[in-house]
Each structure stands twice: as structure tokens, then as C-alpha cells.
Design a protein around this motif. Structure first.
Motif, PDB file in Angstrom:
ATOM      1  N   PRO A 186       0.829  -1.219   0.000  1.00 28.41           N
ATOM      2  CA  PRO A 186       0.000   0.000   0.000  1.00 28.41           C
ATOM      3  C   PRO A 186       0.862   1.269   0.000  1.00 28.41           C
ATOM      4  O   PRO A 186       1.818   1.382   0.763  1.00 28.41           O
ATOM      5  CB  PRO A 186      -0.806  -0.125   1.295  1.00 28.41           C
ATOM      6  CG  PRO A 186      -0.884  -1.599   1.549  1.00 28.41           C
ATOM      7  CD  PRO A 186       0.442  -2.145   1.095  1.00 28.41           C
ATOM      8  N   GLY A 187       0.555   2.167  -0.883  1.00 31.73           N
ATOM      9  CA  GLY A 187       1.281   3.426  -0.974  1.00 31.73           C
ATOM     10  C   GLY A 187       2.487   3.393  -1.879  1.00 31.73           C
ATOM     11  O   GLY A 187       3.126   4.426  -2.105  1.00 31.73           O
ATOM     12  N   GLU A 188       2.816   2.228  -2.451  1.00 32.43           N
ATOM     13  CA  GLU A 188       3.985   2.148  -3.316  1.00 32.43           C
ATOM     14  C   GLU A 188       3.757   2.928  -4.609  1.00 32.43           C
ATOM     15  O   GLU A 188       2.712   2.809  -5.248  1.00 32.43           O
ATOM     16  CB  GLU A 188       4.316   0.692  -3.630  1.00 32.43           C
ATOM     17  CG  GLU A 188       5.654   0.517  -4.335  1.00 32.43           C
ATOM     18  CD  GLU A 188       6.129  -0.924  -4.342  1.00 32.43           C
ATOM     19  OE1 GLU A 188       6.974  -1.248  -5.184  1.00 32.43           O
ATOM     20  OE2 GLU A 188       5.649  -1.714  -3.496  1.00 32.43           O
ATOM     21  N   ASN A 189       4.739   3.740  -4.959  1.00 35.18           N
ATOM     22  CA  ASN A 189       4.678   4.610  -6.152  1.00 35.18           C
ATOM     23  C   ASN A 189       3.508   5.595  -6.096  1.00 35.18           C
ATOM     24  O   ASN A 189       3.023   6.045  -7.138  1.00 35.18           O
ATOM     25  CB  ASN A 189       4.572   3.774  -7.429  1.00 35.18           C
ATOM     26  CG  ASN A 189       5.767   2.863  -7.621  1.00 35.18           C
ATOM     27  OD1 ASN A 189       6.901   3.264  -7.345  1.00 35.18           O
ATOM     28  ND2 ASN A 189       5.518   1.644  -8.059  1.00 35.18           N
ATOM     29  N   ALA A 190       3.049   5.877  -4.887  1.00 36.38           N
ATOM     30  CA  ALA A 190       1.917   6.794  -4.731  1.00 36.38           C
ATOM     31  C   ALA A 190       2.099   7.617  -3.455  1.00 36.38           C
ATOM     32  O   ALA A 190       2.882   7.257  -2.571  1.00 36.38           O
ATOM     33  CB  ALA A 190       0.597   6.023  -4.668  1.00 36.38           C
ATOM     34  N   ARG A 191       1.401   8.727  -3.378  1.00 34.77           N
ATOM     35  CA  ARG A 191       1.360   9.547  -2.165  1.00 34.77           C
ATOM     36  C   ARG A 191      -0.056   9.456  -1.619  1.00 34.77           C
ATOM     37  O   ARG A 191      -1.019   9.810  -2.303  1.00 34.77           O
ATOM     38  CB  ARG A 191       1.696  10.996  -2.483  1.00 34.77           C
ATOM     39  CG  ARG A 191       1.825  11.877  -1.259  1.00 34.77           C
ATOM     40  CD  ARG A 191       3.144  11.683  -0.559  1.00 34.77           C
ATOM     41  NE  ARG A 191       4.212  12.357  -1.280  1.00 34.77           N
ATOM     42  CZ  ARG A 191       5.506  12.129  -1.070  1.00 34.77           C
ATOM     43  NH1 ARG A 191       5.871  11.240  -0.172  1.00 34.77           N
ATOM     44  NH2 ARG A 191       6.423  12.783  -1.749  1.00 34.77           N
ATOM     45  N   ARG A 192      -0.176   8.945  -0.373  1.00 39.25           N
ATOM     46  CA  ARG A 192      -1.505   8.738   0.195  1.00 39.25           C
ATOM     47  C   ARG A 192      -2.094  10.034   0.734  1.00 39.25           C
ATOM     48  O   ARG A 192      -1.368  11.002   0.978  1.00 39.25           O
ATOM     49  CB  ARG A 192      -1.418   7.672   1.280  1.00 39.25           C
ATOM     50  CG  ARG A 192      -1.226   6.276   0.715  1.00 39.25           C
ATOM     51  CD  ARG A 192      -1.139   5.219   1.775  1.00 39.25           C
ATOM     52  NE  ARG A 192       0.177   5.195   2.407  1.00 39.25           N
ATOM     53  CZ  ARG A 192       0.564   4.216   3.223  1.00 39.25           C
ATOM     54  NH1 ARG A 192      -0.246   3.209   3.502  1.00 39.25           N
ATOM     55  NH2 ARG A 192       1.770   4.235   3.759  1.00 39.25           N
ATOM     56  N   PRO A 193      -3.411  10.098   0.948  1.00 34.25           N
ATOM     57  CA  PRO A 193      -4.046  11.344   1.412  1.00 34.25           C
ATOM     58  C   PRO A 193      -3.410  11.852   2.705  1.00 34.25           C
ATOM     59  O   PRO A 193      -3.180  11.086   3.644  1.00 34.25           O
ATOM     60  CB  PRO A 193      -5.509  10.929   1.633  1.00 34.25           C
ATOM     61  CG  PRO A 193      -5.723   9.779   0.706  1.00 34.25           C
ATOM     62  CD  PRO A 193      -4.413   9.041   0.683  1.00 34.25           C
ATOM     63  N   GLY A 194      -3.106  13.152   2.724  1.00 34.02           N
ATOM     64  CA  GLY A 194      -2.550  13.785   3.915  1.00 34.02           C
ATOM     65  C   GLY A 194      -1.085  13.532   4.150  1.00 34.02           C
ATOM     66  O   GLY A 194      -0.516  14.001   5.142  1.00 34.02           O
ATOM     67  N   GLU A 195      -0.415  12.817   3.239  1.00 27.77           N
ATOM     68  CA  GLU A 195       0.990  12.477   3.459  1.00 27.77           C
ATOM     69  C   GLU A 195       1.898  13.687   3.253  1.00 27.77           C
ATOM     70  O   GLU A 195       2.955  13.792   3.892  1.00 27.77           O
ATOM     71  CB  GLU A 195       1.410  11.342   2.518  1.00 27.77           C
ATOM     72  CG  GLU A 195       2.146  10.234   3.240  1.00 27.77           C
ATOM     73  CD  GLU A 195       2.398   9.026   2.341  1.00 27.77           C
ATOM     74  OE1 GLU A 195       2.441   7.917   2.893  1.00 27.77           O
ATOM     75  OE2 GLU A 195       2.531   9.180   1.113  1.00 27.77           O
ATOM     76  N   ASP A 196       1.534  14.613   2.393  1.00 28.62           N
ATOM     77  CA  ASP A 196       2.332  15.832   2.205  1.00 28.62           C
ATOM     78  C   ASP A 196       2.110  16.801   3.365  1.00 28.62           C
ATOM     79  O   ASP A 196       3.061  17.416   3.862  1.00 28.62           O
ATOM     80  CB  ASP A 196       1.964  16.526   0.886  1.00 28.62           C
ATOM     81  CG  ASP A 196       2.521  15.789  -0.310  1.00 28.62           C
ATOM     82  OD1 ASP A 196       3.546  15.095  -0.147  1.00 28.62           O
ATOM     83  OD2 ASP A 196       1.950  15.910  -1.396  1.00 28.62           O
ATOM     84  N   ALA A 197       0.863  16.970   3.778  1.00 27.19           N
ATOM     85  CA  ALA A 197       0.537  17.860   4.899  1.00 27.19           C
ATOM     86  C   ALA A 197      -0.871  17.551   5.376  1.00 27.19           C
ATOM     87  O   ALA A 197      -1.786  17.396   4.568  1.00 27.19           O
ATOM     88  CB  ALA A 197       0.631  19.325   4.474  1.00 27.19           C
ATOM     89  N   SER A 198      -1.035  17.465   6.677  1.00 26.09           N
ATOM     90  CA  SER A 198      -2.373  17.278   7.229  1.00 26.09           C
ATOM     91  C   SER A 198      -3.104  18.613   7.262  1.00 26.09           C
ATOM     92  O   SER A 198      -2.480  19.681   7.206  1.00 26.09           O
ATOM     93  CB  SER A 198      -2.285  16.698   8.641  1.00 26.09           C
ATOM     94  OG  SER A 198      -1.557  17.580   9.483  1.00 26.09           O
ATOM     95  N   GLN A 199      -4.409  18.581   7.337  1.00 23.45           N
ATOM     96  CA  GLN A 199      -5.176  19.815   7.441  1.00 23.45           C
ATOM     97  C   GLN A 199      -4.772  20.555   8.714  1.00 23.45           C
ATOM     98  O   GLN A 199      -4.710  19.979   9.799  1.00 23.45           O
ATOM     99  CB  GLN A 199      -6.672  19.525   7.462  1.00 23.45           C
ATOM    100  CG  GLN A 199      -7.536  20.779   7.440  1.00 23.45           C
ATOM    101  CD  GLN A 199      -9.010  20.445   7.335  1.00 23.45           C
ATOM    102  OE1 GLN A 199      -9.405  19.295   7.447  1.00 23.45           O
ATOM    103  NE2 GLN A 199      -9.826  21.446   7.117  1.00 23.45           N
ATOM    104  N   GLY A 200      -4.457  21.847   8.579  1.00 21.57           N
ATOM    105  CA  GLY A 200      -4.025  22.647   9.721  1.00 21.57           C
ATOM    106  C   GLY A 200      -2.532  22.610   9.978  1.00 21.57           C
ATOM    107  O   GLY A 200      -2.039  23.297  10.874  1.00 21.57           O
ATOM    108  N   ALA A 201      -1.791  21.818   9.211  1.00 22.11           N
ATOM    109  CA  ALA A 201      -0.342  21.744   9.409  1.00 22.11           C
ATOM    110  C   ALA A 201       0.286  23.115   9.153  1.00 22.11           C
ATOM    111  O   ALA A 201      -0.074  23.826   8.210  1.00 22.11           O
ATOM    112  CB  ALA A 201       0.271  20.713   8.465  1.00 22.11           C
TER     113      ALA A 201
END
Length: 361
Positions: A110-125
Motif C-alpha cells: 500500500p502506498g507504493e509509487n503513490a502519495r496517500r491522502p494527507g501524506e504531504d501535509a495534514s489539514q491545519g499543518a
């Protein structure tokens, strides 16, 4: 000189907070953290081109033991959104389409070759903390996080120039004030002491800078006008260069008297204007450069705050000029420091911290 600076800054307080469009906030000091409005990415995205799959459907697959997927996967490009029910991307050469079937020769997690939701920044980060100036990539990151407005403190500066003043000084002062996040405007030149008194009393800005003024020349309009319009904190400073500068207040506003010499104006901006604007805008102190050894001796005069310009070299910091700041030294400088009035200088090899130059940090 430190006493004069402290007395000049003592009455000042941060300017009010403004809400501005993010696109108009470049270079301004954030009054509140810049925070992501949404989670990034809001939906899983592909980091490479291939086929979007559910990782669980590929368990055990290999070139020697291919597996068949329950459905034909969707082809996806890098940056594309992963379809619902998928959580990874298989390389295109790991999938073979056989009629209405799809055979895979590689397993993914899971998540290989992909960016999962919120992985770059969570809401409010927090993308940029309060007290820092907004940089170009902060603008890009904030835009990606769907930030439309931000809270800033923006000081205003009014330049009052003598009839005959050095244009190069005005250009330098304006550039450094704007680099510190201030909005700068210029009034009509003054020609007499009463003219300057009236201009000081009428100036509607958070900081007033009088160009072409001297705190040492008894015939100069600056000290007399400042004393009449408010209070004169210091006329003549133990600052080298910058001895001819002065400071005070008029109408509750800080006023700087800036001599008509490029190196003196630079010293006044570094030592007086920058901490003033940092206080008015509640800005975090500029980060010092990493400590490094001094490559040559610096000689200073006890009783004076001496400005030193330096250049980074592979082995450390090379002094370019002390007090006598030539144009080539100013143009070549990477860093600066103020030698305190209690010091006679610094020996080679001394590990020192300096500020980046020019003062745009």
C-alpha cells in the motif's frame, strides 16, 4: 550606541494585524502561522506512471508466479489521482493485458509509487510559523494548500529627503526597508528646518527616515527639526560608519537621521532600521549563519560599535572591511557583524556567528 538604540526602541509596539490575500503577502511578516486549509494531497496521487491497483490484489505475484487481478486496472500518469479502491501504482511493464483479464508479475505494498491522502501535509499543518517573512516557495506551498488569505504585520515607512540628497543612498535605503517587509513612500523634499518640522509632524507612517541629515553638523536641519517636532534621542552616534547619524521620536513615531554617505546609510539600516522593523512587525530575529573561524584579525575601537563586512571562504570567514566600507567590499560581502564597544577586536581563528548580508533573511 547600544544605550541610544535601546532608548529609541523602548516606546515601540507591534503594528496592528492585517488580513491580506496570500498573493499580496510576498515578503511580509506573518502575524499568525500559515496553515494548510486542506489535507495534501486530498486524494491519493500517483508518483509515477503505470496501473492503479489495490495492493492486496497483488500479494504473492512474481515473474514466476503471476497473479490475475479481479478487474482490468486503470492506466494512470504521474500526478494523476488514484481511483477509489486503489492504493498503489504498478509499473506498466509489470501488467499484461490478456483479453478482458489483467495479469501482474510483481507485488506492491500500500502506498507504493503513490502519495496517500494527507501524506504531504495534514489539514491545519503549519507551513510557515508566525514571525517569519513569506518567501516565494511559501507562496507556492500555501497556494497548493488552498490558503487564500493570511495575517500579516506590515510597517509603513516615510522617507523625507533633503533637496540635495544622494540618490544612491535613497535607492539602498528603500531596497533594504522593502526587503525587511515594510511599505515605503517618499514625501516632497524639504528645504528648510521649518519644512522638515512640518513634514515630521505630518508624517503618517510607523517609521520616518530623514535622508541627507546629519546629527553632527550644527548647521544641519535634522537634529534641530527633530528636537522641535518631538524628542532627539541621539545626535551623533558611536557607530562606525554612521557617526553622523541620529535618532529620536516625532508624534510618537521613531525617526532616523541618515547621513548622505552610502556606507553610513548601510550601517544605520543594519543596526537601527532592521531591529526597529522587526519590533514593529513582531518578526522573529534573522537566523545567524553557521559559526565559522575568522581568517584574519579584526581590529576595533573601544567605545564604538564597529561594522564589519565579511566573505565566506572554504576555510572560514574573511574580513573585507571594518568601518571603512568601500563599494567593492559592500558588493562582495556575504555577511556582517557588529563589534561591541567593549571589544578591541578579534583574533584569527575565533569562532564567530555572523548575519547574512544583505539583510534579506
Amino acid at each position: 550606541m547600544p544605550d541610544a538604540l535601546a532608548r529609541w526602541l523602548a516606546p515601540l509596539r507591534p503594528v496592528p494585524v492585517q488580513r491580506v490575500a496570500l498573493t499580496d503577502a510576498m515578503g511580509l511578516v506573518l502575524a499568525e502561522p500559515l496553515a494548510a486549509s486542506i489535507a495534501l494531497p486530498p486524494q491519493a496521487v500517483a508518483l509515477r506512471g503505470g496501473f492503479a491497483v489495490a495492493a492486496a490484489d497483488t500479494v504473492g505475484a512474481s515473474a514466476y508466479s503471476p497473479a490475475f487481478l479481479p478487474d482490468v486496472p486503470e492506466r494512470i500518469r504521474a500526478g494523476g489521482l488514484l481511483p477509489t479502491g486503489t492504493d498503489a501504482v504498478l509499473p506498466a511493464d509489470a501488467v499484461t493485458l490478456l483479453g478482458g483479464l489483467a495479469q501482474v508479475s510483481q507485488a506492491v505494498i500500500p502506498g507504493e509509487n503513490a502519495r496517500r491522502p494527507g501524506e504531504d501535509a495534514s489539514q491545519g499543518a503549519v507551513l510557515r510559523p508566525a514571525g517569519r517573512r513569506l518567501r516565494p516557495f511559501d507562496l507556492a506551498i500555501g497556494t497548493a494548500a488552498q490558503v487564500e488569505q493570511c495575517s500579516v504585520r506590515r510597517a509603513t515607512v516615510r522617507l523625507l529627503a533633503a533637496q540635495a540628497h544622494d540618490v544612491a543612498v535613497r535607492l539602498l535605503v528603500t531596497a533594504l526597508l522593502e526587503a525587511a517587509g515594510a511599505t515605503v513612500s517618499t514625501s516632497a523634499p524639504f528645504g528648510s528646518c521649518p519644512d522638515l518640522v512640518g513634514a515630521l509632524e505630518a508624517a503618517d507612517a510607523d517609521l520616518v527616515v530623514v535622508l541627507g541629515a546629519s546629527g553632527l553638523d550644527p548647521a544641519d536641519h535634522g537634529p534641530a527639526a527633530l528636537a522641535e517636532a518631538g524628542d532627539l534621542v541621539a545626535a551623533g552616534l558611536a557607530l562606525r560608519p554612521g557617526e553622523a547619524g541620529g535618532c529620536g521620536h516625532a508624534g510618537g513615531r521613531p525617526v532616523l537621521l541618515v547621513p548622505d554617505r552610502l556606507e553610513a546609510a548601510l550601517a544605520m539600516m543594519l543596526v537601527f532600521a532592521r531591529p526597529c522593523l522587526d519590533l514593529l512587525q513582531d518578526a522573529a530575529p534573522a537566523s545567524a549563519m553557521p559559526p565559522a573561524p575568522l581568517l584574519r584579525r579584526i581590529t576595533a575601537t573601544v567605545g564604538f560599535t564597529d561594522i564589519v563586512l565579511l566573505r565566506r571562504a572554504p576555510a572560514g570567514l574573511e574580513p573585507l572591511a571594518t568601518t571603512e566600507l568601500s563599494l567593492p567590499a559592500i558588493a562582495s560581502a556575504d555577511a556582517w557583524m557588529a563589534i561591541p564597544p567593549t571589544s578591541e577586536g578579534m583574533a584569527p581563528g575565533t569562532i564567530i556567528e555572523v548575519q547574512p548580508f544583505p539583510m534579506c533573511a
